[in-house]
Scaffold this active site. Structure first.
Site, short mmCIF file in Angstrom:
data_model
loop_
_atom_site.label_atom_id
_atom_site.label_comp_id
_atom_site.label_asym_id
_atom_site.label_seq_id
_atom_site.Cartn_x
_atom_site.Cartn_y
_atom_site.Cartn_z
N CYS A 12 0.77 -1.27 0.02
CA CYS A 12 0.00 -0.01 0.09
C CYS A 12 0.90 1.37 -0.11
O CYS A 12 2.00 0.99 0.06
CB CYS A 12 -0.93 0.18 1.30
SG CYS A 12 0.02 0.02 2.62
N HIS A 40 5.35 -6.63 7.43
CA HIS A 40 5.26 -7.84 7.83
C HIS A 40 5.24 -8.71 6.62
O HIS A 40 4.54 -9.42 6.11
CB HIS A 40 3.71 -8.14 8.42
CG HIS A 40 3.42 -7.55 9.54
ND1 HIS A 40 2.19 -6.96 10.04
CD2 HIS A 40 4.11 -7.50 10.77
CE1 HIS A 40 2.21 -6.67 11.56
NE2 HIS A 40 3.63 -6.75 11.81
N HIS A 72 2.59 2.29 11.00
CA HIS A 72 1.40 2.41 11.74
C HIS A 72 1.56 3.34 12.84
O HIS A 72 0.57 3.67 13.61
CB HIS A 72 1.11 1.21 12.08
CG HIS A 72 2.08 0.22 12.68
ND1 HIS A 72 2.47 -0.94 12.03
CD2 HIS A 72 2.60 0.04 13.76
CE1 HIS A 72 3.23 -1.45 12.96
NE2 HIS A 72 3.27 -0.91 14.08
N HIS A 122 -3.05 -3.17 19.44
CA HIS A 122 -2.25 -2.78 18.22
C HIS A 122 -1.60 -1.56 18.42
O HIS A 122 -2.09 -0.50 18.94
CB HIS A 122 -3.31 -2.98 17.13
CG HIS A 122 -2.70 -2.97 15.62
ND1 HIS A 122 -1.85 -1.98 15.23
CD2 HIS A 122 -2.41 -3.84 14.70
CE1 HIS A 122 -1.46 -2.05 14.02
NE2 HIS A 122 -1.93 -3.36 13.76
N GLU A 124 -1.03 0.63 16.19
CA GLU A 124 -1.55 1.93 15.63
C GLU A 124 -2.38 2.56 16.57
O GLU A 124 -2.45 3.93 16.86
CB GLU A 124 -2.13 1.42 14.46
CG GLU A 124 -2.88 2.50 13.59
CD GLU A 124 -3.56 2.27 12.74
OE1 GLU A 124 -3.39 1.25 11.76
OE2 GLU A 124 -4.68 3.03 12.49
N THR A 161 -7.23 2.65 11.40
CA THR A 161 -7.35 2.45 9.96
C THR A 161 -7.87 1.17 9.10
O THR A 161 -8.24 1.40 7.91
CB THR A 161 -5.88 2.93 9.03
OG1 THR A 161 -5.04 2.12 9.52
CG2 THR A 161 -5.52 4.51 9.48
N ASN A 219 -3.45 -9.25 6.82
CA ASN A 219 -4.01 -8.97 5.72
C ASN A 219 -3.99 -9.78 4.58
O ASN A 219 -4.83 -10.15 3.81
CB ASN A 219 -4.16 -7.23 5.34
CG ASN A 219 -2.77 -6.87 4.67
OD1 ASN A 219 -2.70 -7.26 3.36
ND2 ASN A 219 -1.89 -6.89 5.30
S1 SF4 Z 1 -3.05 3.41 6.61
FE1 SF4 Z 1 -1.97 1.59 6.63
S2 SF4 Z 1 -2.83 0.27 5.14
FE2 SF4 Z 1 -3.49 2.36 4.76
S3 SF4 Z 1 -1.87 3.13 3.23
FE3 SF4 Z 1 -1.19 3.64 5.29
S4 SF4 Z 1 0.32 1.82 5.92
FE4 SF4 Z 1 -0.93 1.50 4.18
#
Ligand code: SF4
Length: 277
Positions: A12, A40, A72, A122, A124, A161, A219
């Site tokens: 991503c 990961h 994150h 988590h 994040e 997110t 994921n």
């Molecule tokens: S929020 Fe997380 S899944 Fe979305 S672009 Fe950023 S790192 Fe990737």
């Protein structure tokens, strides 16, 4: 045999950016460490380790050099500890996550009690919580919401997110039914969702699906599960070496997808091997 690659597959935006930041630091000749694995994906982490990038679990493991904060994000206290220890902090926090930090800070400044919908364990979520001030709470289920008193409260809601829109909507609705005022910011990142939809759209049309990514990547595991739910023979692999040629017998078209932490070069290797076989 034809190989169809899902139109959304692999790293991503935030993970790609983190990898690019590390690349650019390495080009400067920096001594680098990452707090936890940068992504990961064991193959990508191994490649970085071979180039001298150390993985540490704790700031105390380092005496000098630079430490990369993961995409994150991290709690404020960790960043401050790194600075106090005299380390250079390289911030690879994904801009979408950094935006959630800004939103909760603003909500707290305007007197809202901040609610973060997500997994309390988590990192994040821990990072978001640390930006949100003392009164912030995490809820992960309807039961969590029912167990708290919302009467006469002014509540500001955000989410981790990776939450689903359905879960976000349900929790917001429950709180709104009881609080005096609710401001909800949909902070879902659709990267994961888009990869899942792309996999769903090709899985029913192929003879077998190959899902590439770390076994430690939630994921990627979910993508494999989705493909299986579509009724197609699915193989979750980390590298091209894991492809069993027997799996391809009789196939005329196979599908290929990859989790949001699988680098392009791993996908390319798998695609080339499938085509060669
Ligand atoms: S929020 Fe997380 S899944 Fe979305 S672009 Fe950023 S790192 Fe990737």
């Amino acid at each position: 045999m034809k190989v169809v690659v899902a139109d959304r597959a692999g790293v991503c935006y935030g993970v790609r950016r983190a990898l690019e930041i590390v690349e650019s630091e390495l080009r400067k000749g920096r001594k680098l460490a990452t707090l936890g694995p940068l992504i990961h994906n064991p193959q990508a982490v191994k490649r970085l380790e071979e180039r001298g990038v150390k993985v540490v679990q704790d700031i105390a493991e380092l005496d000098d050099g630079a430490i990369v904060m993961p995409s994150h994000g991290v709690p404020k206290a960790i960043r401050e500890a790194a600075e106090r220890a005299g380390l250079q902090v390289v911030d690879a926090t994904c801009p979408f996550v950094a935006k959630v930090h800004r939103v909760v800070r603003r909500l707290a400044e305007h007197g809202y009690e901040v609610v973060v919908i997500g997994d309390p364990g988590h990192s994040e979520v821990k990072g978001i919580l640390s930006a949100a001030g003392e009164n912030a709470v995490v809820v992960s289920s309807v039961q969590d919401v029912e167990g708290l008193d919302w009467t006469a409260k002014k509540v500001g809601i955000v989410c981790q997110t990776t939450q689903t829109p359905e879960h976000f909507g349900e929790i917001v609705g429950r709180i709104a039914a009881r609080a005096a005022e609710v401001v909800a910011h949909n902070t879902i990142c659709y990267a994961t969702h888009d990869r899942q939809s792309a996999a769903r759209s090709i899985a029913p049309k192929v003879d077998a699906m190959f899902v590439v990514g770390g076994r430690n990547s939630a994921n990627t595991n979910r993508l494999a599960e989705i493909c299986r739910e579509c009724g197609v023979r699915t193989y979750h692999i980390e590298t091209a070496d894991e492809i069993d040629p027997e799996a391809l017998r009789g196939c005329t078209v196979v599908g290929l997808t990859a989790g949001a932490s699988t680098p392009d070069w791993v996908i390319e290797e798998v695609k080339s091997r499938l085509e060669a076989l």
